[in-house]
Design a protein around this motif. Structure first.
Motif, mmCIF file in Angstrom:
data_model
loop_
_atom_site.group_PDB
_atom_site.id
_atom_site.type_symbol
_atom_site.label_atom_id
_atom_site.label_comp_id
_atom_site.label_asym_id
_atom_site.label_seq_id
_atom_site.Cartn_x
_atom_site.Cartn_y
_atom_site.Cartn_z
ATOM 1 N N VAL A 42 0.833 -1.201 0.000
ATOM 2 C CA VAL A 42 0.000 0.000 0.000
ATOM 3 C C VAL A 42 0.876 1.262 0.000
ATOM 4 C CG1 VAL A 42 -1.631 1.327 1.381
ATOM 5 C CG2 VAL A 42 -1.969 -1.105 1.105
ATOM 6 N N LEU A 43 1.960 1.213 0.770
ATOM 7 C CA LEU A 43 2.843 2.388 0.803
ATOM 8 C C LEU A 43 3.487 2.606 -0.570
ATOM 9 C CD1 LEU A 43 4.529 2.171 4.342
ATOM 10 C CD2 LEU A 43 2.539 3.468 3.634
ATOM 11 N N LEU A 44 3.828 1.497 -1.252
ATOM 12 C CA LEU A 44 4.386 1.622 -2.609
ATOM 13 C C LEU A 44 3.348 2.233 -3.554
ATOM 14 C CD1 LEU A 44 6.406 -1.696 -3.092
ATOM 15 C CD2 LEU A 44 7.305 0.624 -2.950
ATOM 16 N N GLY A 333 11.394 5.574 23.982
ATOM 17 C CA GLY A 333 11.233 4.329 24.742
ATOM 18 C C GLY A 333 12.124 3.239 24.189
ATOM 19 N N ARG A 334 12.221 3.195 22.866
ATOM 20 C CA ARG A 334 12.948 2.106 22.234
ATOM 21 C C ARG A 334 14.459 2.243 22.421
ATOM 22 N NH1 ARG A 334 11.214 -0.618 16.856
ATOM 23 N NH2 ARG A 334 12.574 -2.392 17.012
ATOM 24 N N TYR A 335 14.964 3.460 22.187
ATOM 25 C CA TYR A 335 16.424 3.616 22.168
ATOM 26 C C TYR A 335 17.001 4.136 23.478
ATOM 27 C CZ TYR A 335 15.775 2.635 17.280
ATOM 28 O OH TYR A 335 15.429 2.019 16.115
ATOM 29 N N ARG B 230 11.626 -4.233 9.113
ATOM 30 C CA ARG B 230 12.403 -4.765 10.225
ATOM 31 C C ARG B 230 11.778 -6.022 10.825
ATOM 32 N NH1 ARG B 230 14.511 -0.692 14.817
ATOM 33 N NH2 ARG B 230 16.114 -2.019 15.651
ATOM 34 N N SER B 231 10.401 -6.037 10.918
ATOM 35 C CA SER B 231 9.795 -7.217 11.529
ATOM 36 C C SER B 231 9.283 -8.233 10.512
ATOM 37 C CB SER B 231 8.677 -6.803 12.485
ATOM 38 O OG SER B 231 7.839 -5.899 11.846
ATOM 39 N N VAL B 232 8.993 -7.803 9.267
ATOM 40 C CA VAL B 232 8.452 -8.769 8.291
ATOM 41 C C VAL B 232 9.578 -9.467 7.533
ATOM 42 C CG1 VAL B 232 6.582 -9.098 6.645
ATOM 43 C CG2 VAL B 232 6.803 -6.933 7.819
HETATM 44 C C1 HEM Z 1 2.118 5.912 6.235
HETATM 45 C C2 HEM Z 1 1.858 4.976 7.067
HETATM 46 C C3 HEM Z 1 2.718 4.441 8.193
HETATM 47 C C4 HEM Z 1 3.817 4.937 8.807
HETATM 48 C C5 HEM Z 1 4.512 6.239 8.494
HETATM 49 C C6 HEM Z 1 4.216 4.021 9.834
HETATM 50 C C7 HEM Z 1 5.311 4.178 10.656
HETATM 51 C C8 HEM Z 1 5.758 3.222 11.565
HETATM 52 C C9 HEM Z 1 6.907 3.355 12.397
HETATM 53 C C10 HEM Z 1 7.831 4.556 12.408
HETATM 54 C C11 HEM Z 1 7.021 2.237 13.136
HETATM 55 C C12 HEM Z 1 8.075 1.953 14.195
HETATM 56 C C13 HEM Z 1 9.193 1.136 13.641
HETATM 57 C C14 HEM Z 1 10.267 0.950 14.658
HETATM 58 O O1 HEM Z 1 9.981 0.857 15.854
HETATM 59 O O2 HEM Z 1 11.420 0.877 14.254
HETATM 60 C C15 HEM Z 1 5.947 1.392 12.768
HETATM 61 C C16 HEM Z 1 5.744 0.130 13.299
HETATM 62 C C17 HEM Z 1 4.673 -0.661 12.992
HETATM 63 N N1 HEM Z 1 3.670 -0.387 12.098
HETATM 64 FE FE1 HEM Z 1 3.503 1.275 10.998
HETATM 65 N N2 HEM Z 1 3.331 2.990 9.831
HETATM 66 C C18 HEM Z 1 2.415 3.198 8.839
HETATM 67 C C19 HEM Z 1 1.377 2.388 8.500
HETATM 68 C C20 HEM Z 1 1.121 1.170 9.077
HETATM 69 C C21 HEM Z 1 0.060 0.318 8.688
HETATM 70 C C22 HEM Z 1 -0.950 0.594 7.577
HETATM 71 C C23 HEM Z 1 0.129 -0.767 9.474
HETATM 72 C C24 HEM Z 1 -0.821 -1.918 9.394
HETATM 73 C C25 HEM Z 1 -0.473 -3.114 9.456
HETATM 74 C C26 HEM Z 1 1.243 -0.614 10.372
HETATM 75 C C27 HEM Z 1 1.658 -1.522 11.329
HETATM 76 C C28 HEM Z 1 2.792 -1.420 12.095
HETATM 77 C C29 HEM Z 1 3.255 -2.410 13.025
HETATM 78 C C30 HEM Z 1 2.562 -3.737 13.338
HETATM 79 C C31 HEM Z 1 4.449 -1.957 13.579
HETATM 80 C C32 HEM Z 1 5.333 -2.646 14.597
HETATM 81 C C33 HEM Z 1 6.445 -3.322 13.858
HETATM 82 C C34 HEM Z 1 7.454 -3.916 14.787
HETATM 83 O O3 HEM Z 1 8.133 -3.166 15.502
HETATM 84 O O4 HEM Z 1 7.557 -5.135 14.778
HETATM 85 N N3 HEM Z 1 1.830 0.573 10.091
HETATM 86 N N4 HEM Z 1 5.183 1.994 11.823
#
Ligand code: HEM
Lengths: 353, 270
Positions: A42-44, A333-335, B230-232
């Protein structure tokens, strides 16, 4: 136990089993919808929408709206089903912010109004003069007629034609005054009126029909000034059908000092040419035509406005701030916590040594 | 030679020495040049600061508009950010060769560009200019740090680095790349928001897909995708390094390439 009861119980158990099965199935669906792989795609898609939008504006909207809708579905499913979000409140907050932002953008898309118009000093606002550039399905009504009257327009210039600040005074219906400048629109009934750099001189003329009917008054806008300074002339067909060519004589633009553009930058003089004969008209003077008399009332400035209304603006800003604050919280929190833990571990190591 | 050029060329001498010493530092087993390198980054930054201040005081306006101004202000901010990281975060010292080459590139580019002045448009008189520009510079600085460290994930550190002080294991370098990339993402988000608020006030639209906006958005999306990967599909050190470099190249082209096709940083908008 009577058979019937047993049957009922068995049916009940089967139903419970079915429910669980269905719940599991829906959970599997939800997990599928919440996949981070879909997020990547979706982002692509969103990026592709952006590239298309920057090259051609017509067909891009649908690509962006479609990818934003997919993002909302994917994100909502993740927020409901991904246990990680319950463990990390900052990440949860950030994604809630993103969801709100996507919804606000979608609402803005539907309710946005964009248009432009030109108005002369002393003239009242007329919504019928507004040329619509973009009007969403839910866009609201424009302000009422005469919501404001255009006051004085002054534009400061550095030597030559280097534009500095524009000041446009708007006299509101309630007697108050509002000033629109570069970077600060006048806000009337939630509509934002932006000054543009499109402006010039305007001749105010009145028409007195020969039959003694009621006179009418109007304005003739000369080409944009000073951009089109050498072309200050226009053709006008008078109400009786007479073709006139009208010319204006602006004053010399100072090349070595700051100057201000206002109606006084033009000689209050019109050169009116009809069938090869040129007449010079000062304010209050008139020219007799076949069907009536055309009187020159004076020179004013006209200015172009862009009008914009989008009720989602503040929601977009608020949700973007939620995203930023929660993101900062998540990163901290993370770093920071980890590096603190590393320091403690390192200290422990040192003690052991 | 005007005072401006004098300070500017003094800064250039510092950056040339910095480039040479930072490579020497990695391949020299015995000597520690880190104090010298730190000193050179600080003096380089100081000279650029004086040059910019001189120009600012002479013309009465900051370096926000022309290509030359964007290049010198980026030289200042990258030098300052890298200098601070060099002094306070020792692991970032391994990135000094890449950082110094980037600064030299900006210097030569600035020398080639027209140093003439253009009056700032009235729409630049807003506090959002500061928020937008400062976070933009912070973003580029963090990207530079991620890339200058990440580059060592492409080639085994041991093959080129002789100094034991720089023999970091890939996991440590990888973690640093993630950290700086995440910080860059945060700064970029603030930059986009401030830019949108400014554009709304200045031009009556918060987003219009002009080339700069489009490429900034694509850079932001690339970072979002990388952080999600990073996680997928955890990318592994090499792929992560490539991704960080990709983001830096995109950001670099957005900041310094797009203004080529437009007189102003934002095409058509003044
Ligand atoms: C423009 C849209 C989005 C942005 C800018 C964004 C940004 C981020 C960021 C900055 C993190 C933290 C990564 C880290 O801790 O290093 C994150 C984690 C995550 N995002 Fe998003 N996100 C977006 C959309 C979504 C969507 C649509 C989903 C739906 C599935 C999603 C699900 C997650 C999940 C599950 C994580 C945790 C990943 C992990 O740390 O294992 N995100 N996102």
């Amino acid at each position: 136990m009577p058979e019937s009861t047993l049957t009922t119980k068995l049916d009940g158990r089967e139903q419970i089993g079915n429910c669980r099965h269905m719940r599991n199935r829906s959970r599997v669906w939800l997990r599928g919808l919440a996949s981070l792989r879909i997020t990547g795609i979706v982002l692509l898609l969103l990026g592709a929408g952006g590239v298309v939008a920057s090259t051609q504006s017509q067909n891009s909207q649908w690509l962006i709206v479609a990818s934003l809708s997919l993002l909302v579905i994917n994100l909502s499913a993740a927020l409901v089903s991904n246990p990680l979000f319950r463990l990390k409140p900052a990440l949860f907050g950030m994604h809630i912010g993103l969801l709100l932002l996507a919804l606000s953008l979608a609402y803005g898309h539907l309710s946005r109004f964009r248009g432009h118009f030109e108005i002369t000093e002393g003239q009242g606002f007329d919504p019928h003069q507004v040329i619509v550039d973009r009007q969403g399905l839910l866009a609201h009504e424009l302000p009422l007629e005469d919501a404001f009257r255009q006051g004085e327009v002054r534009i400061n210039y550095a030597p030559g034609m280097v534009r500095r600040d524009t000041n446009s005074r708007l006299l509101l219906a309630d007697g108050k005054t509002s000033i629109a400048t570069d970077g600060q629109p006048a806000v009337i009934e939630e509509n934002r009126f932006y000054v543009t750099h499109n402006k010039g001189f305007s001749a105010v003329v009145s028409w007195w029909p020969a039959g003694g009917d009621t006179a009418s008054i109007g304005t003739l806008h000369f080409p944009s000034y000073p951009r089109l300074a050498p072309m200050q002339q226009l053709s006008w067909t008078a109400p009786d059908g007479t073709e006139l060519s009208i010319e204006l004589e602006p004053k010399r633009i100072p090349q070595d000092e700051n100057w201000t553009l206002s109606h006084s930058m033009s000689e209050a003089l019109l050169l009116v040419t009809q069938e090869g004969n040129t007449t010079r008209l000062g304010p209050g003077e008139s020219i007799r035509l076949e069907g009536g008399v055309c009187r020159f009332e004076g020179i004013r400035m006209w200015i172009g406005y862009r009008i914009f209304h989008d009720p989602s603006l503040y929601w977009c800003f608020a949700s973007a701030m939620v995203v930023v604050c929660c993101l900062a919280w998540h990163m901290a929190g993370r770093y920071l916590r980890k590096s603190k833990r590393n320091t403690i571990l390192a200290d422990a190591g040192r003690v052991k040594l | 030679m005007s005072d401006y050029n004098l300070w500017f060329y003094l800064a250039a001498i510092s950056y040339h020495l910095l480039a040479v010493l930072s490579i020497q530092e990695l391949i020299d087993r015995c000597n520690d040049y880190s104090r010298w390198i730190g000193g050179l980054v600080v003096t380089g930054t100081l000279f650029v600061t004086i040059a910019i201040a001189w120009r600012w005081l002479s013309y009465g306006q900051g370096p926000f508009l022309t290509m030359h101004e964007i290049l010198i202000s980026s030289l200042f901010s990258l030098s300052l950010i890298y200098g601070l990281a060099y002094v306070f975060v020792p692991i970032t010292r391994i990135g000094a060769p890449f950082a110094s080459l980037t600064m030299l590139l900006l210097f030569y580019w600035a020398v080639k560009s027209d140093p003439g002045i253009r009056l700032l448009p009235p729409t630049y008189e807003t506090p959002w200019l500061w928020v937008h520009v400062i976070f933009g510079k912070l973003f580029l600085g963090s990207c530079l740090l991620a890339t200058s460290i990440g580059i060592w994930l492409l080639t085994p550190v041991k093959r080129f680095v002789r100094s034991v002080r720089y023999l970091w294991v890939p996991q440590q370098l990888e973690r640093q790349v993630w950290i700086w990339l995440s910080i860059a993402f945060l700064f970029h988000t603030v930059m986009l928001i401030a830019g949108a608020v400014w554009a709304q006030d200045a031009w009556g639209r918060y987003w219009d897909w002009d080339p700069l906006e489009t490429w900034a958005f694509i850079t932001w999306l690339c970072m979002a995708i990388t952080l999600h990967m990073r996680s997928v599909f955890p990318p592994g050190p090499r792929a992560l390094s490539m991704l960080a470099m990709g983001v830096f190249v995109l950001a670099f082209l957005t900041f310094f390439g797009v203004p080529f096709i437009s007189v102003n940083p934002h095409q058509g908008a003044v």
